[in-house]
Design an enzyme around this catalytic site. Structure first.
Site, PDB file in Angstrom:
ATOM      1  N   THR A   1      -3.061   5.346  -1.633  1.00  0.00           N
ATOM      2  CA  THR A   1      -3.381   3.942  -1.310  1.00  0.00           C
ATOM      3  C   THR A   1      -2.145   3.036  -1.220  1.00  0.00           C
ATOM      4  O   THR A   1      -2.280   1.813  -1.220  1.00  0.00           O
ATOM      5  CB  THR A   1      -4.357   3.351  -2.361  1.00  0.00           C
ATOM      6  OG1 THR A   1      -3.720   3.362  -3.643  1.00  0.00           O
ATOM      7  CG2 THR A   1      -5.663   4.114  -2.421  1.00  0.00           C
ATOM      8  N   TRP A   2      -0.961   3.613  -1.135  1.00  0.00           N
ATOM      9  CA  TRP A   2       0.266   2.807  -1.007  1.00  0.00           C
ATOM     10  C   TRP A   2       0.233   2.105   0.349  1.00  0.00           C
ATOM     11  O   TRP A   2       0.032   2.786   1.367  1.00  0.00           O
ATOM     12  CB  TRP A   2       1.475   3.731  -1.130  1.00  0.00           C
ATOM     13  CG  TRP A   2       2.790   3.048  -1.298  1.00  0.00           C
ATOM     14  CD1 TRP A   2       3.033   1.793  -1.760  1.00  0.00           C
ATOM     15  CD2 TRP A   2       4.080   3.645  -1.017  1.00  0.00           C
ATOM     16  NE1 TRP A   2       4.379   1.559  -1.794  1.00  0.00           N
ATOM     17  CE2 TRP A   2       5.045   2.664  -1.336  1.00  0.00           C
ATOM     18  CE3 TRP A   2       4.497   4.892  -0.542  1.00  0.00           C
ATOM     19  CZ2 TRP A   2       6.422   2.903  -1.190  1.00  0.00           C
ATOM     20  CZ3 TRP A   2       5.858   5.124  -0.397  1.00  0.00           C
ATOM     21  CH2 TRP A   2       6.812   4.145  -0.719  1.00  0.00           C
TER      22      TRP A   2
ATOM     23  N   TYR B   1       1.335  -0.946  -6.245  1.00  0.00           N
ATOM     24  CA  TYR B   1       0.888  -1.000  -4.848  1.00  0.00           C
ATOM     25  C   TYR B   1       0.207  -2.322  -4.496  1.00  0.00           C
ATOM     26  O   TYR B   1      -0.875  -2.342  -3.878  1.00  0.00           O
ATOM     27  CB  TYR B   1      -0.067   0.170  -4.538  1.00  0.00           C
ATOM     28  CG  TYR B   1       0.531   1.553  -4.717  1.00  0.00           C
ATOM     29  CD1 TYR B   1       1.907   1.745  -4.834  1.00  0.00           C
ATOM     30  CD2 TYR B   1      -0.286   2.680  -4.774  1.00  0.00           C
ATOM     31  CE1 TYR B   1       2.450   3.021  -5.019  1.00  0.00           C
ATOM     32  CE2 TYR B   1       0.252   3.952  -4.942  1.00  0.00           C
ATOM     33  CZ  TYR B   1       1.614   4.108  -5.072  1.00  0.00           C
ATOM     34  OH  TYR B   1       2.138   5.362  -5.245  1.00  0.00           O
TER      35      TYR B   1
ATOM     36  N   GLN C   1       3.015  14.154 -10.356  1.00  0.00           N
ATOM     37  CA  GLN C   1       2.839  13.765  -8.948  1.00  0.00           C
ATOM     38  C   GLN C   1       4.222  13.680  -8.301  1.00  0.00           C
ATOM     39  O   GLN C   1       5.078  12.923  -8.753  1.00  0.00           O
ATOM     40  CB  GLN C   1       2.106  12.421  -8.874  1.00  0.00           C
ATOM     41  CG  GLN C   1       1.820  12.040  -7.438  1.00  0.00           C
ATOM     42  CD  GLN C   1       1.081  10.731  -7.284  1.00  0.00           C
ATOM     43  OE1 GLN C   1       1.544   9.822  -6.613  1.00  0.00           O
ATOM     44  NE2 GLN C   1      -0.082  10.621  -7.899  1.00  0.00           N
TER      45      GLN C   1
HETATM   46  P1  NAP Z   1       1.453   9.917   3.855  1.00  0.00           P
HETATM   47  O1  NAP Z   1       0.117  10.095   3.258  1.00  0.00           O
HETATM   48  O2  NAP Z   1       2.364  11.092   3.977  1.00  0.00           O
HETATM   49  O3  NAP Z   1       1.341   9.273   5.304  1.00  0.00           O
HETATM   50  C1  NAP Z   1       0.646   8.084   5.530  1.00  0.00           C
HETATM   51  C2  NAP Z   1       0.738   7.786   7.026  1.00  0.00           C
HETATM   52  O4  NAP Z   1       0.030   8.814   7.739  1.00  0.00           O
HETATM   53  C3  NAP Z   1       0.099   6.476   7.381  1.00  0.00           C
HETATM   54  O5  NAP Z   1       0.892   5.889   8.390  1.00  0.00           O
HETATM   55  C4  NAP Z   1      -1.261   6.880   7.951  1.00  0.00           C
HETATM   56  O6  NAP Z   1      -1.724   6.016   8.947  1.00  0.00           O
HETATM   57  C5  NAP Z   1      -0.919   8.196   8.586  1.00  0.00           C
HETATM   58  N1  NAP Z   1      -2.104   9.067   8.665  1.00  0.00           N
HETATM   59  C6  NAP Z   1      -2.899   9.466   7.654  1.00  0.00           C
HETATM   60  N2  NAP Z   1      -3.863  10.288   8.089  1.00  0.00           N
HETATM   61  C7  NAP Z   1      -3.656  10.403   9.433  1.00  0.00           C
HETATM   62  C8  NAP Z   1      -4.332  11.123  10.447  1.00  0.00           C
HETATM   63  N3  NAP Z   1      -5.375  11.894  10.167  1.00  0.00           N
HETATM   64  N4  NAP Z   1      -3.873  11.005  11.728  1.00  0.00           N
HETATM   65  C9  NAP Z   1      -2.782  10.231  12.011  1.00  0.00           C
HETATM   66  N5  NAP Z   1      -2.107   9.535  11.079  1.00  0.00           N
HETATM   67  C10 NAP Z   1      -2.541   9.623   9.793  1.00  0.00           C
HETATM   68  O7  NAP Z   1       2.286   8.789   3.088  1.00  0.00           O
HETATM   69  P2  NAP Z   1       2.255   8.019   1.719  1.00  0.00           P
HETATM   70  O8  NAP Z   1       1.308   6.904   1.768  1.00  0.00           O
HETATM   71  O9  NAP Z   1       3.685   7.730   1.374  1.00  0.00           O
HETATM   72  O10 NAP Z   1       1.769   9.099   0.617  1.00  0.00           O
HETATM   73  C11 NAP Z   1       0.422   9.273   0.234  1.00  0.00           C
HETATM   74  C12 NAP Z   1       0.135   8.656  -1.129  1.00  0.00           C
HETATM   75  O11 NAP Z   1       0.930   9.257  -2.146  1.00  0.00           O
HETATM   76  C13 NAP Z   1       0.497   7.172  -1.242  1.00  0.00           C
HETATM   77  O12 NAP Z   1      -0.381   6.353  -0.515  1.00  0.00           O
HETATM   78  C14 NAP Z   1       0.491   7.001  -2.737  1.00  0.00           C
HETATM   79  O13 NAP Z   1      -0.840   6.926  -3.222  1.00  0.00           O
HETATM   80  C15 NAP Z   1       1.176   8.299  -3.159  1.00  0.00           C
HETATM   81  N6  NAP Z   1       2.642   8.147  -3.348  1.00  0.00           N
HETATM   82  C16 NAP Z   1       3.138   8.253  -4.611  1.00  0.00           C
HETATM   83  C17 NAP Z   1       4.498   8.103  -4.831  1.00  0.00           C
HETATM   84  C18 NAP Z   1       5.039   8.229  -6.229  1.00  0.00           C
HETATM   85  O14 NAP Z   1       6.198   7.908  -6.474  1.00  0.00           O
HETATM   86  N7  NAP Z   1       4.237   8.709  -7.161  1.00  0.00           N
HETATM   87  C19 NAP Z   1       5.378   7.844  -3.764  1.00  0.00           C
HETATM   88  C20 NAP Z   1       4.842   7.775  -2.491  1.00  0.00           C
HETATM   89  C21 NAP Z   1       3.472   7.933  -2.288  1.00  0.00           C
HETATM   90  P3  NAP Z   1      -2.933   4.972   8.720  1.00  0.00           P
HETATM   91  O15 NAP Z   1      -2.657   4.261   7.437  1.00  0.00           O
HETATM   92  O16 NAP Z   1      -2.840   4.115   9.934  1.00  0.00           O
HETATM   93  O17 NAP Z   1      -4.213   5.744   8.672  1.00  0.00           O
END
Ligand code: NAP
Length: 279
Positions: A20-21, A52, A160
């Site tokens: 949900t970031w 977030y 994580q």
């Molecule tokens: P991600 O999930 O690798 O990528 C998100 C991107 O992919 C967004 O632009 C999204 O677009 C796109 N997307 C998702 N599903 C898609 C699909 N089926 N087709 C096309 N595009 C798609 O990136 P992230 O948000 O960095 O990582 C996921 C989660 O991990 C975060 O939201 C957070 O909860 C967690 N996180 C944790 C840390 C930590 O330090 N613990 C760091 C980073 C992230 P749309 O939004 O337009 O759908």
């Protein structure tokens, strides 16, 4: 959607979860619809953090009436992870999420407060029924060893960490450590945050041809590849319902050994870096 134990002796949790970031930057009603579509398709693990922005508020609206079927996770910032600070940070997250407990509460990354203090706070939150388990994020094996010495066995629910096709560093030591100690590995940024392989790249073509074998998509193939070890739970973030539905479709996709080998060759693991990569 397949479910599997979240660490040794842990609850059954959906193989694919929802990040949900930056969800609070999307159109609010579409973001809520995306989370709900994901939940309805079985992605009941929802990951958030006090960091977030307003994401916790968006989640509260999306999960109203469905709380008990979810595995809800939030994180405390290192700057709040003192003995008292972690408790008040958790209480703020509970208020924003409009719930009275978290399924798991994580230290977002290691900061300057002693691990003993944060662990004591987490244990107090468990005793008070405000969290059901706790874990960490962005911990390399040396940090995990220190943490284990502080907490004792059987306490750390998850670590994580960053994991995607072009960043496989955790395969060298973090995943083996977690599997040895019964700790779930939650794979964040499974699409590389915004660096998913283009369809015209060689890797992109490999993903498409494997996707075609399964009437699936390259992103579904990617999530299935990342989740091939039984300890790993990817948490893609989607702010559109269509994306959420596509991601949930990975929850029943099983790749063959030869497809896994082909992806492994197209996106090599590379040497072990000195430090653990993180975003
Ligand atoms: P991600 O999930 O690798 O990528 C998100 C991107 O992919 C967004 O632009 C999204 O677009 C796109 N997307 C998702 N599903 C898609 C699909 N089926 N087709 C096309 N595009 C798609 O990136 P992230 O948000 O960095 O990582 C996921 C989660 O991990 C975060 O939201 C957070 O909860 C967690 N996180 C944790 C840390 C930590 O330090 N613990 C760091 C980073 C992230 P749309 O939004 O337009 O759908």
């Amino acid at each position: 959607m397949r479910q599997q134990p979240f660490g040794k002796g842990g609850p059954q949790v959906s193989l694919i979860g929802q990040g949900t970031w930056y969800l609070d930057r999307a159109d609010r009603s579409r973001a809520i619809a995306a989370l709900q579509r994901g939940i309805d398709a079985g992605m009941t693990h929802i990951d958030t953090a006090e960091m977030y922005g307003d994401a916790e508020l968006v989640i509260a609206d999306a999960i109203a009436g469905k709380r008990d079927s979810l595995f809800l996770v939030s994180k405390v910032l290192p700057s709040n992870a003192s003995r008292r600070g972690a408790i008040t940070a958790c209480e703020r997250s509970l208020q924003r999420l409009k719930t009275d407990y978290l399924d798991c509460y994580l230290l977002h990354w290691r900061g300057s407060f002693p691990l003993e203090d944060t662990v004591d706070a987490f244990e107090e939150l468990i005793a008070a029924g405000k969290i059901r388990s706790w874990g960490v994020s962005n911990f390399d094996t040396d940090d995990l060893n220190e943490l284990l010495a502080v907490s004792g066995r059987g306490k750390i629910a998850c670590n994580q960490v960053l994991y995607h096709l072009q960043e496989r560093a955790i395969e060298h030591a973090v995943i083996p450590w977690c599997e040895k100690h019964g700790v779930a590995v939650v794979a964040y940024s499974p699409f590389g945050h915004d660096e998913f392989p283009s369809p015209r790249s060689r890797g992109g073509e490999v993903l498409q041809s494997i996707a075609d074998n399964h009437k699936a998509t390259p992103r579904q193939v990617t999530l299935s590849f990342l989740a091939r070890a039984p300890s790993v739970f990817p948490i893609p973030k989607a702010s559109s319902p269509e994306h959420a539905a596509e991601n949930a479709g990975a929850g029943n996709l099983v790749l063959t050994a030869s497809e896994i080998f082909t992806i492994d060759q197209a996106f090599p693991r590379g040497p072990k870096p000195r430090g653990l990569p993180m975003l």
